[in-house]
Design a protein around this motif. Sequence first.
Motif, PDB file in Angstrom:
ATOM      1  N   ILE A 159       0.839  -1.198   0.000  1.00  0.00           N
ATOM      2  CA  ILE A 159       0.000   0.000   0.000  1.00  0.00           C
ATOM      3  C   ILE A 159       0.876   1.252   0.000  1.00  0.00           C
ATOM      4  N   ALA A 160       1.902   1.250   0.830  1.00  0.00           N
ATOM      5  CA  ALA A 160       2.805   2.398   0.878  1.00  0.00           C
ATOM      6  C   ALA A 160       3.508   2.602  -0.459  1.00  0.00           C
ATOM      7  N   ALA A 161       3.935   1.501  -1.090  1.00  0.00           N
ATOM      8  CA  ALA A 161       4.636   1.597  -2.372  1.00  0.00           C
ATOM      9  C   ALA A 161       3.706   2.110  -3.472  1.00  0.00           C
ATOM     10  N   ILE A 162       2.486   1.624  -3.488  1.00  0.00           N
ATOM     11  CA  ILE A 162       1.523   2.075  -4.505  1.00  0.00           C
ATOM     12  C   ILE A 162       1.200   3.550  -4.311  1.00  0.00           C
ATOM     13  N   ARG A 163       1.059   3.976  -3.071  1.00  0.00           N
ATOM     14  CA  ARG A 163       0.717   5.374  -2.814  1.00  0.00           C
ATOM     15  C   ARG A 163       1.839   6.333  -3.221  1.00  0.00           C
ATOM     16  N   GLU A 164       3.063   5.818  -3.329  1.00  0.00           N
ATOM     17  CA  GLU A 164       4.138   6.662  -3.856  1.00  0.00           C
ATOM     18  C   GLU A 164       3.876   7.009  -5.317  1.00  0.00           C
ATOM     19  N   ILE A 165       3.235   6.113  -6.038  1.00  0.00           N
ATOM     20  CA  ILE A 165       2.906   6.323  -7.452  1.00  0.00           C
ATOM     21  C   ILE A 165       1.528   6.951  -7.590  1.00  0.00           C
ATOM     22  N   TYR A 166       0.608   6.473  -6.790  1.00  0.00           N
ATOM     23  CA  TYR A 166      -0.793   6.893  -6.859  1.00  0.00           C
ATOM     24  C   TYR A 166      -1.264   7.339  -5.470  1.00  0.00           C
ATOM     25  N   PRO A 167      -1.062   8.575  -5.087  1.00  0.00           N
ATOM     26  CA  PRO A 167      -1.597   9.020  -3.787  1.00  0.00           C
ATOM     27  C   PRO A 167      -3.106   8.851  -3.685  1.00  0.00           C
ATOM     28  N   GLN A 168      -3.786   8.856  -4.834  1.00  0.00           N
ATOM     29  CA  GLN A 168      -5.240   8.765  -4.851  1.00  0.00           C
ATOM     30  C   GLN A 168      -5.753   7.333  -4.934  1.00  0.00           C
ATOM     31  N   ALA A 169      -4.874   6.332  -4.909  1.00  0.00           N
ATOM     32  CA  ALA A 169      -5.305   4.935  -5.034  1.00  0.00           C
ATOM     33  C   ALA A 169      -6.246   4.548  -3.907  1.00  0.00           C
ATOM     34  N   ARG A 170      -7.211   3.668  -4.236  1.00  0.00           N
ATOM     35  CA  ARG A 170      -8.118   3.122  -3.237  1.00  0.00           C
ATOM     36  C   ARG A 170      -7.830   1.638  -3.085  1.00  0.00           C
ATOM     37  N   PHE A 171      -8.077   1.112  -1.885  1.00  0.00           N
ATOM     38  CA  PHE A 171      -7.720  -0.262  -1.573  1.00  0.00           C
ATOM     39  C   PHE A 171      -8.915  -1.006  -0.984  1.00  0.00           C
ATOM     40  N   VAL A 172      -9.253  -2.136  -1.620  1.00  0.00           N
ATOM     41  CA  VAL A 172     -10.302  -3.018  -1.126  1.00  0.00           C
ATOM     42  C   VAL A 172      -9.621  -4.170  -0.409  1.00  0.00           C
ATOM     43  N   LEU A 173      -9.827  -4.252   0.889  1.00  0.00           N
ATOM     44  CA  LEU A 173      -9.119  -5.203   1.744  1.00  0.00           C
ATOM     45  C   LEU A 173     -10.092  -6.311   2.134  1.00  0.00           C
ATOM     46  N   THR A 174      -9.946  -7.458   1.475  1.00  0.00           N
ATOM     47  CA  THR A 174     -10.974  -8.503   1.541  1.00  0.00           C
ATOM     48  C   THR A 174     -10.642  -9.599   2.541  1.00  0.00           C
ATOM     49  N   ASP A 175     -11.691 -10.121   3.141  1.00  0.00           N
ATOM     50  CA  ASP A 175     -11.642 -11.305   3.990  1.00  0.00           C
ATOM     51  C   ASP A 175     -13.058 -11.859   4.109  1.00  0.00           C
ATOM     52  N   PRO A 176     -13.215 -13.115   4.519  1.00  0.00           N
ATOM     53  CA  PRO A 176     -14.556 -13.664   4.684  1.00  0.00           C
ATOM     54  C   PRO A 176     -15.338 -12.969   5.798  1.00  0.00           C
ATOM     55  N   LEU A 177     -16.625 -12.797   5.568  1.00  0.00           N
ATOM     56  CA  LEU A 177     -17.569 -12.333   6.583  1.00  0.00           C
ATOM     57  C   LEU A 177     -18.262 -13.572   7.129  1.00  0.00           C
ATOM     58  N   VAL A 178     -18.133 -13.810   8.436  1.00  0.00           N
ATOM     59  CA  VAL A 178     -18.640 -15.056   9.009  1.00  0.00           C
ATOM     60  C   VAL A 178     -19.437 -14.785  10.283  1.00  0.00           C
ATOM     61  N   HIS A 179     -20.181 -15.819  10.675  1.00  0.00           N
ATOM     62  CA  HIS A 179     -20.817 -15.837  11.994  1.00  0.00           C
ATOM     63  C   HIS A 179     -20.627 -17.217  12.581  1.00  0.00           C
ATOM     64  N   VAL A 180     -20.191 -17.287  13.833  1.00  0.00           N
ATOM     65  CA  VAL A 180     -19.978 -18.554  14.521  1.00  0.00           C
ATOM     66  C   VAL A 180     -20.887 -18.579  15.752  1.00  0.00           C
ATOM     67  N   ALA A 181     -21.724 -19.600  15.847  1.00  0.00           N
ATOM     68  CA  ALA A 181     -22.666 -19.736  16.959  1.00  0.00           C
ATOM     69  C   ALA A 181     -22.197 -20.832  17.909  1.00  0.00           C
ATOM     70  N   PRO A 182     -22.473 -20.701  19.206  1.00  0.00           N
ATOM     71  CA  PRO A 182     -22.085 -21.759  20.156  1.00  0.00           C
ATOM     72  C   PRO A 182     -22.838 -23.048  19.867  1.00  0.00           C
ATOM     73  N   VAL A 183     -22.146 -24.169  20.007  1.00  0.00           N
ATOM     74  CA  VAL A 183     -22.750 -25.452  19.699  1.00  0.00           C
ATOM     75  C   VAL A 183     -23.755 -25.870  20.763  1.00  0.00           C
ATOM     76  N   ASP A 184     -23.609 -25.326  21.967  1.00  0.00           N
ATOM     77  CA  ASP A 184     -24.573 -25.584  23.043  1.00  0.00           C
ATOM     78  C   ASP A 184     -24.597 -24.366  23.952  1.00  0.00           C
ATOM     79  N   HIS A 185     -25.250 -24.478  25.101  1.00  0.00           N
ATOM     80  CA  HIS A 185     -25.413 -23.334  25.993  1.00  0.00           C
ATOM     81  C   HIS A 185     -24.309 -23.211  27.045  1.00  0.00           C
ATOM     82  N   SER A 186     -23.281 -24.037  26.951  1.00  0.00           N
ATOM     83  CA  SER A 186     -22.216 -24.007  27.949  1.00  0.00           C
ATOM     84  C   SER A 186     -21.356 -22.755  27.792  1.00  0.00           C
ATOM     85  N   ALA A 187     -20.726 -22.353  28.874  1.00  0.00           N
ATOM     86  CA  ALA A 187     -19.833 -21.196  28.837  1.00  0.00           C
ATOM     87  C   ALA A 187     -18.660 -21.450  27.902  1.00  0.00           C
ATOM     88  N   ALA A 188     -18.172 -22.691  27.875  1.00  0.00           N
ATOM     89  CA  ALA A 188     -17.033 -23.022  27.016  1.00  0.00           C
ATOM     90  C   ALA A 188     -17.406 -22.875  25.544  1.00  0.00           C
TER      91      ALA A 188
END
Length: 386
Positions: A188-217
């Motif tokens: 990102i720093a290197a690209i901004r040296e060439i393109y100060p106006q560059a935009r960056f899409v930083l991707t990762d999965p969007l997830v939800h994890v639910a407890p398997v039971d009602h235990s604290a663990a």
Amino acid sequence: MRVTSSPVSSQRHQPSLFNSFFQGSFPCSTACRREGKRLDMIISSGHDMLIHKDYAALVEHRLLTARDGARWYLIEKTPGEYDWSSFLPMVHAANQHGIQVIWEVAHFGYPDHLDIWSPGFVDAFARFARAMAEVMRNEGIEQPFFTPINQISFWSWAGAEVAWLNPYASGRGPALKKQLVRASLAAIAAIREIYPQARFVLTDPLVHVAPVDHSAAAREEAQRQHLSQFDAWDMLCGKQCPELGGSPETLDIIGLNYYPDNQWFSNGSPLNATHAAWRPLHLLLEEVWQRYQRPMLLAETGAEGEARANWLNIVADEVELALEQGVAVEGISLYPIVEYPAWADDRRSPGPLFGLPDPNGSRTLYEPLALALRSQQIKLQNRAKG
């Protein structure tokens, strides 16, 4: 009974960041599997030979923004020497057809001569990203979009926890995550040296994890897994591991990859949409928005087979709920937009809009998905007018 959202804003967000709200994501991974075979998705999907036809098809279906990739392993076969013959035709085709491209600089692949664990990998990636930006500037691209490294969290798990792809390590996921963050920050720093106006899409999965039971663990384990999805973004913006050099200015556009199997129980078993623990997509989007206050792109989403059209309708309706609450979702990108042969038996392959090419280089259109897409585009256009 499902939890409903609380108001985030009384003002509906009006997307304006990209040339089109609905977009197409081309498969462009260049990962290596354990057997040493590199799987170049641009080749296996036929996109390299059909670049003009593929971009023209996007325009025909009013998909004016796309995610596509440079193939680092091809461009830098010799250390420090760059051959852009695989990349420039893509840039030229995008310009000719008026496609705004979010360019992935690295998608699970890198040159064979590099050791991903070494400091030299970070330096080499920054040099490559800077050189790529220079090429794009020389081609007259004024407002570029980049994804430095696609899905840092997923790559860290697949490549360094379960040895599913390169670099084939086990139990080293956190270390690879930090290394990929270092490389992203340097790029990102290197690209901004060439393109100060560059935009960056930083991707990762969007997830939800639910407890398997009602235990604290179980609740604690579910919370741990759920919060881990934010690690890379937290590192990039300096909230976590500040020694890596992250800063708020680095975290630009949040890219979210979301599929029907992105929700599960803390023991790893699947969670389906009929279960009370399932969280509607608009609530997941609100959670990310409240955490970062950054524009967001659903950078990949899709379902298989006959579920394709219904899935798009569900996702679009959920995104509309988020937009009404003021959540800054800037687009929905269909993945894969073109078909490719499965690259592993256990690889999820969401159904495409366009099939594999026939001997004449023509792709079959999946009509139900095309009709659903057009319907959603009309709805969006009518809301913008109203």
